[in-house]
Design a protein around this motif. Sequence first.
Motif, mmCIF file in Angstrom:
data_model
loop_
_atom_site.group_PDB
_atom_site.id
_atom_site.type_symbol
_atom_site.label_atom_id
_atom_site.label_comp_id
_atom_site.label_asym_id
_atom_site.label_seq_id
_atom_site.Cartn_x
_atom_site.Cartn_y
_atom_site.Cartn_z
ATOM 1 N N LYS A 35 -7.318 -9.099 -2.293
ATOM 2 C CA LYS A 35 -6.088 -8.870 -1.538
ATOM 3 C C LYS A 35 -4.939 -9.761 -1.997
ATOM 4 O O LYS A 35 -3.783 -9.517 -1.654
ATOM 5 C CB LYS A 35 -6.354 -9.068 -0.044
ATOM 6 N N TYR A 83 -9.436 -0.143 -2.851
ATOM 7 C CA TYR A 83 -8.785 1.101 -3.249
ATOM 8 C C TYR A 83 -7.670 1.408 -2.260
ATOM 9 O O TYR A 83 -7.874 1.372 -1.041
ATOM 10 C CB TYR A 83 -9.787 2.249 -3.293
ATOM 11 N N GLY A 84 -6.494 1.731 -2.792
ATOM 12 C CA GLY A 84 -5.329 1.980 -1.955
ATOM 13 C C GLY A 84 -4.876 3.426 -1.953
ATOM 14 O O GLY A 84 -5.674 4.360 -1.910
ATOM 15 N N GLY A 85 -3.558 3.611 -2.033
ATOM 16 C CA GLY A 85 -2.969 4.940 -1.946
ATOM 17 C C GLY A 85 -3.229 5.794 -3.177
ATOM 18 O O GLY A 85 -3.532 5.289 -4.262
ATOM 19 N N GLN A 95 -4.302 3.431 -6.367
ATOM 20 C CA GLN A 95 -4.092 1.992 -6.375
ATOM 21 C C GLN A 95 -5.443 1.264 -6.288
ATOM 22 O O GLN A 95 -6.330 1.666 -5.526
ATOM 23 C CB GLN A 95 -3.215 1.569 -5.192
ATOM 24 N N TRP A 96 -5.553 0.192 -7.078
ATOM 25 C CA TRP A 96 -6.761 -0.643 -7.006
ATOM 26 C C TRP A 96 -6.383 -2.076 -7.336
ATOM 27 O O TRP A 96 -5.536 -2.327 -8.207
ATOM 28 C CB TRP A 96 -7.820 -0.153 -7.989
ATOM 29 N N ARG A 97 -7.007 -3.003 -6.633
ATOM 30 C CA ARG A 97 -6.807 -4.422 -6.922
ATOM 31 C C ARG A 97 -8.113 -5.169 -6.702
ATOM 32 O O ARG A 97 -8.951 -4.777 -5.880
ATOM 33 C CB ARG A 97 -5.704 -5.015 -6.055
ATOM 34 N N LEU A 107 0.837 -1.204 0.000
ATOM 35 C CA LEU A 107 0.000 0.000 0.000
ATOM 36 C C LEU A 107 0.871 1.253 0.000
ATOM 37 O O LEU A 107 1.796 1.377 0.812
ATOM 38 C CB LEU A 107 -0.912 -0.008 1.218
ATOM 39 N N HIS A 108 0.582 2.164 -0.922
ATOM 40 C CA HIS A 108 1.301 3.433 -0.982
ATOM 41 C C HIS A 108 0.752 4.388 0.068
ATOM 42 O O HIS A 108 -0.466 4.554 0.201
ATOM 43 C CB HIS A 108 1.165 4.052 -2.371
ATOM 44 N N ARG A 125 -7.022 4.661 4.339
ATOM 45 C CA ARG A 125 -6.129 3.523 4.160
ATOM 46 C C ARG A 125 -6.723 2.706 3.024
ATOM 47 O O ARG A 125 -7.464 3.228 2.210
ATOM 48 C CB ARG A 125 -6.032 2.704 5.454
ATOM 49 N N GLU A 126 -6.393 1.452 2.940
ATOM 50 C CA GLU A 126 -7.060 0.618 1.947
ATOM 51 C C GLU A 126 -8.502 0.376 2.380
ATOM 52 O O GLU A 126 -8.769 0.043 3.531
ATOM 53 C CB GLU A 126 -6.332 -0.714 1.796
ATOM 54 N N TYR A 168 -1.435 -4.492 -6.833
ATOM 55 C CA TYR A 168 -2.105 -3.230 -7.152
ATOM 56 C C TYR A 168 -1.794 -2.807 -8.585
ATOM 57 O O TYR A 168 -0.707 -3.081 -9.114
ATOM 58 C CB TYR A 168 -1.643 -2.105 -6.225
#
Length: 406
Positions: free
Chosen positions: A315, A381-383, A310-312, A292-293, A371-372, A319
């Motif tokens: 888990k 959704y991440g950084g 960021q998206w994945r 995670l950024h 955060r995520e 990302y």
Amino acid sequence: MLYYLISFVSFILVSKSFTNKKWWQEEGKLKLFSVGLSNFLVSWFQKSRLHTGLFQPISFRLKQMIMMNFSSKAIVENMDQEKDGGRVYLLDLPDLALECILERLSPSGLCNMAGVCTSMRERCTSDHFWDKHMKQKWGKLIGAAAYREWEVQHVEATTSRRNSLSDQTKKKGGVFHSLSGILPFYSWVIRPKLQSSRVKKTTTTTTLPVNSIMSLYLSLESGNFWFPAQVYNRENGNVGFMLSCYDAQLSYDSGTDTFQARYSPYGRRTIEEHIPWDRLRAAPLDTPPHMLHVSDCLHDLKPGDHIEIQWRRSKEFPYGWWYGVIGHFELCDGNENHCHCHYNDIVVLEFSQYSPGSRWRQMMINRKDHREEGNEADGFYGGIRKLYNVEEIARWKLLWPNQVLE
């Protein structure tokens, strides 16, 4: 004794004048012998009691004859240079002129010149000449991660080379070591020869230093070095990856001037070929694809800002970076004079490539404690990374799909 000395010198001068060989070409031995002998005789005459009016003309004449011979040598050398046509050879040029010539050569030209001789090899393999070619072709694609990968491979290659040399040494020396008890002269005859042959073979087969810029450049051109970078719209523009950028391992194909990519999502590998240059970039951040950024721009975000987030899918997946903009709240009319969206703790992320009714169109995050966040249905959704560079924004717009996605 004096008579024999004079006769000996006279015999040498007269006999050499009748030979067809140019005796002055033997510069090393004859020149030192003649000059040394003449100086010795003159000094001996001067110190001797026999230094009278009779021997003064002899010593002067002896010295004069030798100097005339060396002056005639210089005349012949000048004539030989005129016959050569006054050519100037490359290695005879001053260092600055030679460096200017080598700087204008292409990579293939430098490789060809490196095979001329040892002196040219040392010059043409210098990082000074290859750094320019590296930056011109690979500077925008080879980032910090790629250089780290190259250093790791360099260490592994060096270790492997040392181990292989050590194994070869043991195999070659095993037979002779087993016979060391029978052959008493092994330690002073066979072993030195083996060691000298190994040193000679090692020095003669020495290749280009693995950690040089030339070695990196040639490894990239040949496709032998798989380096980390990022690919826009992966898998030939698959709809599921439009306006995204994913990490991959890349290899260059000089025949087609394209790249091959290897992705590794969720334990399986996906290979994509014939990727053009304009769909590639070096990773802008030093963040691994599974990490995670940490966002540092959340408090500065306002409507109209261009971002990557960021998206994945789950888990277990790495990302990817997805393009979007900061949008307005539903009750805001978008007028800059009346908009207060940037004062709200909630930030609206808008992905305009999707239709207004799509579940992928908008996402809201909290700028204070983001955060995520997400779920298995809509992804995670991440950084966030804010885009300031105009060229980066323009590049995303060039990749915009021809039709709105659902």
